[in-house]
Design a protein around this motif. Sequence first.
Motif, PDB file in Angstrom:
ATOM      1  N   ALA A 136       0.834  -1.196   0.000  1.00  0.00           N
ATOM      2  CA  ALA A 136       0.000   0.000   0.000  1.00  0.00           C
ATOM      3  C   ALA A 136       0.872   1.251   0.000  1.00  0.00           C
ATOM      4  O   ALA A 136       2.063   1.203   0.318  1.00  0.00           O
ATOM      5  CB  ALA A 136      -0.903  -0.013   1.229  1.00  0.00           C
ATOM      6  N   ILE A 137       0.261   2.386  -0.346  1.00  0.00           N
ATOM      7  CA  ILE A 137       0.981   3.658  -0.324  1.00  0.00           C
ATOM      8  C   ILE A 137       1.446   3.947   1.103  1.00  0.00           C
ATOM      9  O   ILE A 137       2.577   4.334   1.342  1.00  0.00           O
ATOM     10  CB  ILE A 137       0.088   4.817  -0.841  1.00  0.00           C
ATOM     11  CG1 ILE A 137      -0.283   4.602  -2.306  1.00  0.00           C
ATOM     12  CG2 ILE A 137       0.783   6.154  -0.660  1.00  0.00           C
ATOM     13  CD1 ILE A 137      -1.300   5.597  -2.829  1.00  0.00           C
ATOM     14  N   ILE A 138       0.540   3.741   2.059  1.00  0.00           N
ATOM     15  CA  ILE A 138       0.862   3.947   3.465  1.00  0.00           C
ATOM     16  C   ILE A 138       1.125   2.572   4.057  1.00  0.00           C
ATOM     17  O   ILE A 138       0.222   1.733   4.134  1.00  0.00           O
ATOM     18  CB  ILE A 138      -0.300   4.660   4.187  1.00  0.00           C
ATOM     19  CG1 ILE A 138      -0.565   6.013   3.525  1.00  0.00           C
ATOM     20  CG2 ILE A 138       0.016   4.817   5.668  1.00  0.00           C
ATOM     21  CD1 ILE A 138      -1.832   6.695   3.985  1.00  0.00           C
ATOM     22  N   PHE A 139       2.361   2.353   4.489  1.00  0.00           N
ATOM     23  CA  PHE A 139       2.786   1.006   4.852  1.00  0.00           C
ATOM     24  C   PHE A 139       3.794   1.067   5.994  1.00  0.00           C
ATOM     25  O   PHE A 139       4.538   2.035   6.129  1.00  0.00           O
ATOM     26  CB  PHE A 139       3.418   0.340   3.617  1.00  0.00           C
ATOM     27  CG  PHE A 139       3.712  -1.120   3.757  1.00  0.00           C
ATOM     28  CD1 PHE A 139       2.706  -2.062   3.620  1.00  0.00           C
ATOM     29  CD2 PHE A 139       5.000  -1.553   4.044  1.00  0.00           C
ATOM     30  CE1 PHE A 139       2.972  -3.407   3.744  1.00  0.00           C
ATOM     31  CE2 PHE A 139       5.283  -2.900   4.168  1.00  0.00           C
ATOM     32  CZ  PHE A 139       4.259  -3.840   4.023  1.00  0.00           C
ATOM     33  N   GLY A 140       3.840   0.033   6.811  1.00  0.00           N
ATOM     34  CA  GLY A 140       4.852  -0.107   7.856  1.00  0.00           C
ATOM     35  C   GLY A 140       4.849   1.033   8.849  1.00  0.00           C
ATOM     36  O   GLY A 140       3.826   1.350   9.454  1.00  0.00           O
ATOM     37  N   ASP A 141       6.021   1.666   9.020  1.00  0.00           N
ATOM     38  CA  ASP A 141       6.160   2.763   9.987  1.00  0.00           C
ATOM     39  C   ASP A 141       5.235   3.931   9.653  1.00  0.00           C
ATOM     40  O   ASP A 141       4.739   4.612  10.556  1.00  0.00           O
ATOM     41  CB  ASP A 141       7.609   3.255  10.047  1.00  0.00           C
ATOM     42  CG  ASP A 141       8.536   2.259  10.738  1.00  0.00           C
ATOM     43  OD1 ASP A 141       8.029   1.394  11.488  1.00  0.00           O
ATOM     44  OD2 ASP A 141       9.765   2.341  10.518  1.00  0.00           O
ATOM     45  N   ASP A 142       5.002   4.186   8.370  1.00  0.00           N
ATOM     46  CA  ASP A 142       4.086   5.263   7.969  1.00  0.00           C
ATOM     47  C   ASP A 142       2.670   4.963   8.476  1.00  0.00           C
ATOM     48  O   ASP A 142       1.978   5.848   8.983  1.00  0.00           O
ATOM     49  CB  ASP A 142       4.067   5.436   6.450  1.00  0.00           C
ATOM     50  CG  ASP A 142       5.401   5.928   5.893  1.00  0.00           C
ATOM     51  OD1 ASP A 142       6.202   6.488   6.675  1.00  0.00           O
ATOM     52  OD2 ASP A 142       5.626   5.738   4.686  1.00  0.00           O
ATOM     53  N   TYR A 143       2.251   3.720   8.332  1.00  0.00           N
ATOM     54  CA  TYR A 143       0.927   3.291   8.809  1.00  0.00           C
ATOM     55  C   TYR A 143       0.853   3.471  10.329  1.00  0.00           C
ATOM     56  O   TYR A 143      -0.108   4.035  10.851  1.00  0.00           O
ATOM     57  CB  TYR A 143       0.690   1.838   8.424  1.00  0.00           C
ATOM     58  CG  TYR A 143      -0.694   1.324   8.747  1.00  0.00           C
ATOM     59  CD1 TYR A 143      -1.663   1.262   7.760  1.00  0.00           C
ATOM     60  CD2 TYR A 143      -1.030   0.906  10.031  1.00  0.00           C
ATOM     61  CE1 TYR A 143      -2.938   0.781   8.038  1.00  0.00           C
ATOM     62  CE2 TYR A 143      -2.294   0.444  10.330  1.00  0.00           C
ATOM     63  CZ  TYR A 143      -3.247   0.382   9.327  1.00  0.00           C
ATOM     64  OH  TYR A 143      -4.510  -0.075   9.613  1.00  0.00           O
ATOM     65  N   ASP A 144       1.893   2.987  11.022  1.00  0.00           N
ATOM     66  CA  ASP A 144       1.910   3.100  12.484  1.00  0.00           C
ATOM     67  C   ASP A 144       1.879   4.556  12.922  1.00  0.00           C
ATOM     68  O   ASP A 144       1.180   4.911  13.874  1.00  0.00           O
ATOM     69  CB  ASP A 144       3.154   2.410  13.057  1.00  0.00           C
ATOM     70  CG  ASP A 144       3.098   0.906  12.898  1.00  0.00           C
ATOM     71  OD1 ASP A 144       1.980   0.345  12.776  1.00  0.00           O
ATOM     72  OD2 ASP A 144       4.178   0.267  12.874  1.00  0.00           O
ATOM     73  N   TYR A 145       2.633   5.402  12.233  1.00  0.00           N
ATOM     74  CA  TYR A 145       2.659   6.825  12.571  1.00  0.00           C
ATOM     75  C   TYR A 145       1.254   7.418  12.463  1.00  0.00           C
ATOM     76  O   TYR A 145       0.787   8.094  13.379  1.00  0.00           O
ATOM     77  CB  TYR A 145       3.633   7.583  11.652  1.00  0.00           C
ATOM     78  CG  TYR A 145       3.585   9.073  11.858  1.00  0.00           C
ATOM     79  CD1 TYR A 145       4.283   9.674  12.897  1.00  0.00           C
ATOM     80  CD2 TYR A 145       2.800   9.874  11.026  1.00  0.00           C
ATOM     81  CE1 TYR A 145       4.222  11.043  13.110  1.00  0.00           C
ATOM     82  CE2 TYR A 145       2.724  11.240  11.228  1.00  0.00           C
ATOM     83  CZ  TYR A 145       3.439  11.827  12.272  1.00  0.00           C
ATOM     84  OH  TYR A 145       3.350  13.182  12.483  1.00  0.00           O
ATOM     85  N   LEU A 146       0.589   7.190  11.334  1.00  0.00           N
ATOM     86  CA  LEU A 146      -0.755   7.750  11.153  1.00  0.00           C
ATOM     87  C   LEU A 146      -1.751   7.176  12.159  1.00  0.00           C
ATOM     88  O   LEU A 146      -2.555   7.915  12.726  1.00  0.00           O
ATOM     89  CB  LEU A 146      -1.252   7.506   9.727  1.00  0.00           C
ATOM     90  CG  LEU A 146      -0.659   8.419   8.661  1.00  0.00           C
ATOM     91  CD1 LEU A 146      -1.157   8.009   7.283  1.00  0.00           C
ATOM     92  CD2 LEU A 146      -1.005   9.871   8.932  1.00  0.00           C
ATOM     93  N   ALA A 147      -1.701   5.873  12.393  1.00  0.00           N
ATOM     94  CA  ALA A 147      -2.620   5.263  13.361  1.00  0.00           C
ATOM     95  C   ALA A 147      -2.402   5.852  14.749  1.00  0.00           C
ATOM     96  O   ALA A 147      -3.371   6.158  15.463  1.00  0.00           O
ATOM     97  CB  ALA A 147      -2.444   3.746  13.378  1.00  0.00           C
ATOM     98  N   ASP A 148      -1.154   6.042  15.140  1.00  0.00           N
ATOM     99  CA  ASP A 148      -0.848   6.645  16.445  1.00  0.00           C
ATOM    100  C   ASP A 148      -1.368   8.075  16.526  1.00  0.00           C
ATOM    101  O   ASP A 148      -1.947   8.482  17.536  1.00  0.00           O
ATOM    102  CB  ASP A 148       0.664   6.647  16.705  1.00  0.00           C
ATOM    103  CG  ASP A 148       1.214   5.260  16.990  1.00  0.00           C
ATOM    104  OD1 ASP A 148       0.423   4.351  17.334  1.00  0.00           O
ATOM    105  OD2 ASP A 148       2.447   5.083  16.858  1.00  0.00           O
TER     106      ASP A 148
END
Length: 193
Positions: A136-148
Amino acid sequence: MESSRIGILVDELKGYLHPEFYTKGAAAIERLIIAAAEKTYYQTLYLCDEKQCGDSCTSAECKHTSNISHAKNFVKDEQNNYWEKNDNKISENMTQSERMELWGCLIDVVEDWLGEKGITADNIPNDDRKDVEDAAIIFGDDYDYLADRFAEVIGISRDCVEEELLSKFCPNLDGPVSVSMTMPGDFDGDELK
Protein backbone atom coordinates in the motif's frame (compact mmCIF):
# COMPACT_ATOMS: atom_id res chain seq x y z
CA MET A 1 -62.78 -4.08 11.17
CA GLU A 2 -66.51 -4.07 11.88
CA SER A 3 -68.87 -5.59 9.31
CA SER A 4 -70.71 -2.24 8.95
CA ARG A 5 -67.46 -0.51 7.92
CA ILE A 6 -66.80 -3.30 5.41
CA GLY A 7 -70.26 -2.75 3.94
CA ILE A 8 -69.57 0.97 3.63
CA LEU A 9 -66.30 0.26 1.83
CA VAL A 10 -68.03 -2.13 -0.57
CA ASP A 11 -70.76 0.44 -1.26
CA GLU A 12 -68.12 3.10 -1.93
CA LEU A 13 -66.39 0.76 -4.36
CA LYS A 14 -69.69 0.13 -6.14
CA GLY A 15 -70.00 3.84 -6.82
CA TYR A 16 -66.57 3.99 -8.47
CA LEU A 17 -66.87 0.90 -10.59
CA HIS A 18 -68.56 0.61 -13.96
CA PRO A 19 -71.88 -1.25 -13.58
CA GLU A 20 -70.81 -4.10 -15.88
CA PHE A 21 -67.60 -4.62 -13.95
CA TYR A 22 -69.41 -4.47 -10.63
CA THR A 23 -71.86 -7.18 -11.57
CA LYS A 24 -69.00 -9.48 -12.60
CA GLY A 25 -66.43 -8.68 -9.93
CA ALA A 26 -68.24 -7.20 -6.94
CA ALA A 27 -68.36 -10.50 -5.04
CA ALA A 28 -64.61 -10.99 -5.53
CA ILE A 29 -63.90 -7.44 -4.40
CA GLU A 30 -66.13 -7.87 -1.37
CA ARG A 31 -64.33 -11.12 -0.44
CA LEU A 32 -60.98 -9.34 -0.83
CA ILE A 33 -62.02 -6.48 1.46
CA ILE A 34 -63.42 -8.86 4.07
CA ALA A 35 -60.28 -10.99 3.96
CA ALA A 36 -58.09 -7.90 4.34
CA ALA A 37 -60.20 -6.66 7.25
CA GLU A 38 -60.04 -10.00 9.03
CA LYS A 39 -56.32 -10.50 8.43
CA THR A 40 -54.18 -10.42 11.55
CA TYR A 41 -51.71 -7.59 11.39
CA TYR A 42 -48.58 -7.57 13.49
CA GLN A 43 -47.27 -4.36 14.94
CA THR A 44 -43.66 -3.35 14.67
CA LEU A 45 -42.40 -2.46 18.12
CA TYR A 46 -39.44 -0.21 18.80
CA LEU A 47 -37.39 0.41 21.93
CA CYS A 48 -39.19 3.30 23.58
CA ASP A 49 -37.51 6.60 24.47
CA GLU A 50 -39.73 6.53 27.60
CA LYS A 51 -41.14 9.99 26.76
CA GLN A 52 -44.40 8.87 25.15
CA CYS A 53 -46.28 8.05 28.35
CA GLY A 54 -44.74 10.72 30.53
CA ASP A 55 -45.23 10.02 34.23
CA SER A 56 -48.25 7.77 33.62
CA CYS A 57 -46.13 4.79 32.52
CA THR A 58 -44.80 2.98 35.57
CA SER A 59 -44.65 -0.53 34.20
CA ALA A 60 -41.18 -2.07 34.06
CA GLU A 61 -42.35 -4.17 31.07
CA CYS A 62 -43.32 -1.06 29.08
CA LYS A 63 -40.09 -0.63 27.16
CA HIS A 64 -41.47 -0.74 23.61
CA THR A 65 -43.71 1.41 21.45
CA SER A 66 -45.35 1.10 18.06
CA ASN A 67 -44.92 4.86 17.56
CA ILE A 68 -41.66 5.31 15.66
CA SER A 69 -41.45 8.97 16.71
CA HIS A 70 -40.79 7.69 20.25
CA ALA A 71 -38.31 5.01 19.19
CA LYS A 72 -34.94 5.61 20.79
CA ASN A 73 -33.03 3.88 17.96
CA PHE A 74 -34.42 6.07 15.15
CA VAL A 75 -33.93 9.67 14.09
CA LYS A 76 -36.15 11.79 11.85
CA ASP A 77 -34.67 13.70 8.91
CA GLU A 78 -35.87 16.90 7.19
CA GLN A 79 -38.15 14.92 4.84
CA ASN A 80 -39.85 13.19 7.82
CA ASN A 81 -38.13 9.87 7.08
CA TYR A 82 -36.96 7.79 10.02
CA TRP A 83 -33.48 6.31 10.02
CA GLU A 84 -31.99 3.80 12.39
CA LYS A 85 -29.19 5.31 14.44
CA ASN A 86 -25.70 3.96 14.12
CA ASP A 87 -24.46 3.66 17.71
CA ASN A 88 -20.95 2.54 16.85
CA LYS A 89 -19.23 4.98 19.13
CA ILE A 90 -15.52 5.58 19.25
CA SER A 91 -14.46 4.96 22.83
CA GLU A 92 -12.01 3.15 25.06
CA ASN A 93 -14.63 0.36 25.21
CA MET A 94 -13.88 -0.66 21.62
CA THR A 95 -12.43 -4.11 21.10
CA GLN A 96 -9.01 -4.57 19.54
CA SER A 97 -10.56 -5.67 16.23
CA GLU A 98 -12.85 -2.59 16.22
CA ARG A 99 -9.83 -0.34 16.81
CA MET A 100 -7.85 -2.01 14.04
CA GLU A 101 -10.83 -1.58 11.69
CA LEU A 102 -11.13 2.11 12.65
CA TRP A 103 -7.45 2.88 12.00
CA GLY A 104 -7.55 0.92 8.76
CA CYS A 105 -10.62 2.85 7.53
CA LEU A 106 -9.09 6.22 8.41
CA ILE A 107 -5.80 5.35 6.73
CA ASP A 108 -7.70 4.06 3.67
CA VAL A 109 -9.35 7.48 3.37
CA VAL A 110 -5.94 9.17 3.38
CA GLU A 111 -4.59 6.61 0.91
CA ASP A 112 -7.58 7.14 -1.42
CA TRP A 113 -7.05 10.89 -1.26
CA LEU A 114 -3.36 10.47 -2.09
CA GLY A 115 -4.34 8.26 -5.05
CA GLU A 116 -6.79 10.90 -6.30
CA LYS A 117 -3.98 13.44 -6.20
CA GLY A 118 -1.81 11.12 -8.29
CA ILE A 119 0.54 10.21 -5.45
CA THR A 120 1.70 6.61 -5.62
CA ALA A 121 3.90 4.41 -3.44
CA ASP A 122 6.82 5.39 -5.71
CA ASN A 123 6.40 9.03 -4.59
CA ILE A 124 6.72 8.17 -0.90
CA PRO A 125 10.01 6.45 -0.05
CA ASN A 126 9.60 3.75 2.60
CA ASP A 127 12.19 1.11 3.47
CA ASP A 128 9.46 -1.12 4.96
CA ARG A 129 7.85 -1.41 1.55
CA LYS A 130 11.08 -2.13 -0.36
CA ASP A 131 10.71 -5.91 -0.83
CA VAL A 132 6.91 -6.15 -0.57
CA GLU A 133 5.07 -6.59 -3.84
CA ASP A 134 1.82 -4.58 -4.19
CA ALA A 135 2.38 -2.80 -0.87
CA ALA A 136 0.00 0.00 0.00
CA ILE A 137 0.98 3.66 -0.32
CA ILE A 138 0.86 3.95 3.47
CA PHE A 139 2.79 1.01 4.85
CA GLY A 140 4.85 -0.11 7.86
CA ASP A 141 6.16 2.76 9.99
CA ASP A 142 4.09 5.26 7.97
CA TYR A 143 0.93 3.29 8.81
CA ASP A 144 1.91 3.10 12.48
CA TYR A 145 2.66 6.82 12.57
CA LEU A 146 -0.75 7.75 11.15
CA ALA A 147 -2.62 5.26 13.36
CA ASP A 148 -0.85 6.65 16.44
CA ARG A 149 -1.65 10.25 15.46
CA PHE A 150 -5.31 9.41 14.73
CA ALA A 151 -5.61 7.73 18.13
CA GLU A 152 -4.05 10.79 19.75
CA VAL A 153 -6.42 13.21 18.01
CA ILE A 154 -9.50 11.07 18.71
CA GLY A 155 -8.43 10.65 22.32
CA ILE A 156 -8.32 6.89 22.73
CA SER A 157 -5.44 4.47 22.94
CA ARG A 158 -4.48 2.81 19.69
CA ASP A 159 -4.63 -0.68 21.19
CA CYS A 160 -6.57 -2.26 24.02
CA VAL A 161 -4.85 -2.13 27.38
CA GLU A 162 -2.77 -5.27 28.04
CA GLU A 163 -5.02 -6.36 30.91
CA GLU A 164 -8.07 -6.16 28.65
CA LEU A 165 -6.35 -8.29 26.03
CA LEU A 166 -5.20 -10.79 28.64
CA SER A 167 -8.66 -11.05 30.20
CA LYS A 168 -10.12 -11.80 26.77
CA PHE A 169 -7.53 -14.43 25.85
CA CYS A 170 -6.80 -15.76 29.37
CA PRO A 171 -10.04 -15.34 31.34
CA ASN A 172 -8.90 -17.55 34.25
CA LEU A 173 -5.97 -15.37 35.30
CA ASP A 174 -6.18 -13.70 38.72
CA GLY A 175 -4.61 -10.26 39.00
CA PRO A 176 -2.25 -8.36 36.72
CA VAL A 177 0.36 -10.23 34.76
CA SER A 178 3.62 -8.76 33.50
CA VAL A 179 3.84 -8.95 29.72
CA SER A 180 7.14 -8.67 27.91
CA MET A 181 7.45 -8.27 24.18
CA THR A 182 11.20 -8.92 24.15
CA MET A 183 12.73 -12.21 23.15
CA PRO A 184 15.36 -14.01 25.20
CA GLY A 185 18.99 -14.13 24.10
CA ASP A 186 20.29 -12.60 20.92
CA PHE A 187 17.05 -12.96 18.98
CA ASP A 188 16.65 -9.89 16.78
CA GLY A 189 14.12 -11.16 14.25
CA ASP A 190 16.60 -11.90 11.44
CA GLU A 191 16.13 -15.60 12.12
CA LEU A 192 12.59 -15.36 10.70
CA LYS A 193 13.69 -14.07 7.29
